[in-house]
Design a protein around this motif. Structure first.
Motif, PDB file in Angstrom:
ATOM      1  N   ASN A 196     -18.202  14.175  48.317  1.00 45.06           N
ATOM      2  CA  ASN A 196     -18.830  14.791  49.470  1.00 45.06           C
ATOM      3  C   ASN A 196     -20.122  14.022  49.715  1.00 45.06           C
ATOM      4  O   ASN A 196     -21.074  14.158  48.956  1.00 45.06           O
ATOM      5  CB  ASN A 196     -19.101  16.274  49.199  1.00 45.06           C
ATOM      6  N   PRO A 197     -20.140  13.176  50.760  1.00 41.31           N
ATOM      7  CA  PRO A 197     -21.302  12.321  50.991  1.00 41.31           C
ATOM      8  C   PRO A 197     -22.579  13.115  51.266  1.00 41.31           C
ATOM      9  O   PRO A 197     -22.541  14.218  51.809  1.00 41.31           O
ATOM     10  CB  PRO A 197     -20.910  11.512  52.231  1.00 41.31           C
ATOM     11  N   GLU A 198     -23.709  12.506  50.884  1.00 36.48           N
ATOM     12  CA  GLU A 198     -25.012  13.082  51.221  1.00 36.48           C
ATOM     13  C   GLU A 198     -25.145  13.142  52.735  1.00 36.48           C
ATOM     14  O   GLU A 198     -24.581  12.317  53.451  1.00 36.48           O
ATOM     15  CB  GLU A 198     -26.133  12.233  50.629  1.00 36.48           C
ATOM     16  N   GLY A 199     -25.871  14.116  53.217  1.00 36.70           N
ATOM     17  CA  GLY A 199     -26.071  14.264  54.651  1.00 36.70           C
ATOM     18  C   GLY A 199     -24.954  15.034  55.335  1.00 36.70           C
ATOM     19  O   GLY A 199     -24.979  15.205  56.545  1.00 36.70           O
ATOM     20  N   MET A 200     -23.969  15.478  54.565  1.00 34.28           N
ATOM     21  CA  MET A 200     -22.856  16.271  55.094  1.00 34.28           C
ATOM     22  C   MET A 200     -23.028  17.705  54.625  1.00 34.28           C
ATOM     23  O   MET A 200     -23.531  17.942  53.526  1.00 34.28           O
ATOM     24  CB  MET A 200     -21.513  15.764  54.548  1.00 34.28           C
ATOM     25  N   PRO A 201     -22.594  18.672  55.431  1.00 29.26           N
ATOM     26  CA  PRO A 201     -22.602  20.043  54.925  1.00 29.26           C
ATOM     27  C   PRO A 201     -21.592  20.173  53.787  1.00 29.26           C
ATOM     28  O   PRO A 201     -20.626  19.414  53.724  1.00 29.26           O
ATOM     29  CB  PRO A 201     -22.189  20.879  56.134  1.00 29.26           C
ATOM     30  N   TYR A 239     -11.955  21.705  48.965  1.00 30.09           N
ATOM     31  CA  TYR A 239     -11.547  20.359  49.348  1.00 30.09           C
ATOM     32  C   TYR A 239     -12.729  19.427  49.217  1.00 30.09           C
ATOM     33  O   TYR A 239     -13.853  19.846  48.979  1.00 30.09           O
ATOM     34  CB  TYR A 239     -10.985  20.313  50.782  1.00 30.09           C
ATOM     35  N   THR A 240     -12.459  18.146  49.370  1.00 33.45           N
ATOM     36  CA  THR A 240     -13.480  17.112  49.348  1.00 33.45           C
ATOM     37  C   THR A 240     -13.484  16.437  50.714  1.00 33.45           C
ATOM     38  O   THR A 240     -12.425  16.241  51.305  1.00 33.45           O
ATOM     39  CB  THR A 240     -13.158  16.082  48.248  1.00 33.45           C
ATOM     40  N   HIS A 241     -14.653  16.082  51.222  1.00 33.28           N
ATOM     41  CA  HIS A 241     -14.736  15.468  52.548  1.00 33.28           C
ATOM     42  C   HIS A 241     -14.023  14.122  52.641  1.00 33.28           C
ATOM     43  O   HIS A 241     -13.444  13.806  53.676  1.00 33.28           O
ATOM     44  CB  HIS A 241     -16.190  15.293  52.987  1.00 33.28           C
ATOM     45  N   ILE A 242     -14.083  13.324  51.584  1.00 39.40           N
ATOM     46  CA  ILE A 242     -13.475  11.998  51.682  1.00 39.40           C
ATOM     47  C   ILE A 242     -12.844  11.595  50.344  1.00 39.40           C
ATOM     48  O   ILE A 242     -13.390  11.871  49.280  1.00 39.40           O
ATOM     49  CB  ILE A 242     -14.504  10.939  52.147  1.00 39.40           C
ATOM     50  N   THR A 243     -11.685  10.992  50.466  1.00 37.76           N
ATOM     51  CA  THR A 243     -10.983  10.444  49.310  1.00 37.76           C
ATOM     52  C   THR A 243     -10.759   8.964  49.587  1.00 37.76           C
ATOM     53  O   THR A 243     -10.259   8.600  50.645  1.00 37.76           O
ATOM     54  CB  THR A 243      -9.634  11.151  49.082  1.00 37.76           C
TER      55      THR A 243
END
Length: 132
Positions: free
Chosen positions: A10-15, A21-25
């Motif tokens: 879950n990248p910084e700057g993202m809610p 779940y995870t924002h990005i894989t």
């Protein structure tokens, strides 16, 4: 992190994610990709229960079986798409989800539709997996 590792973050700057779940894989170059058809809640005898949670239970069983057939496991899952025709009991689904992923969640999309392929299907889950 090496170039041959599937990573989830879950990248910084993202809610923060609103669910499990995870924002990005990130899938490394040259990984072997597996895409399942949507798995439904039919049991091994071909019966589809009427109850949504029973369909969820069977769907997760089917996901594990299809992954096992390709020598894949939860850590190989990079994306999950969930389609449902009625409100999901999130406590029940997340209990199955956490049993499968143990907190190392893939990317996920959820959609509610008017109907799926057959009128008795209440939930369908599509899996994308990769082996580095």
């Amino acid at each position: 992190m090496t170039n041959n590792t599937i990573t989830r973050r879950n990248p910084e700057g993202m809610p923060s994610p609103v669910g499990h779940y995870t924002h990005i894989t990130r899938i490394p170059r040259n990984a072997e990709l597996f895409v399942t058809s949507g798995q439904i809640g039919v049991d091994i005898d071909g019966c589809l229960p009427e109850n949504m949670n029973e369909q969820i239970r069977n769907t997760f069983r089917n996901i594990k079986a299809v992954l096992h057939a390709e020598e894949c496991a939860a850590e190989h899952i990079v994306k999950v798409n969930i389609w449902a025709v009625e409100k999901i009991d999130w406590d029940y689904l997340y209990a199955e989800w956490d049993q499968l992923f143990g907190g190392n969640y893939p990317a996920m999309t959820i959609g509610y539709l008017a109907e799926l392929g057959l009128p008795e299907i209440k939930i369908e889950i599509e899996i994308w997996a990769a082996k580095a």
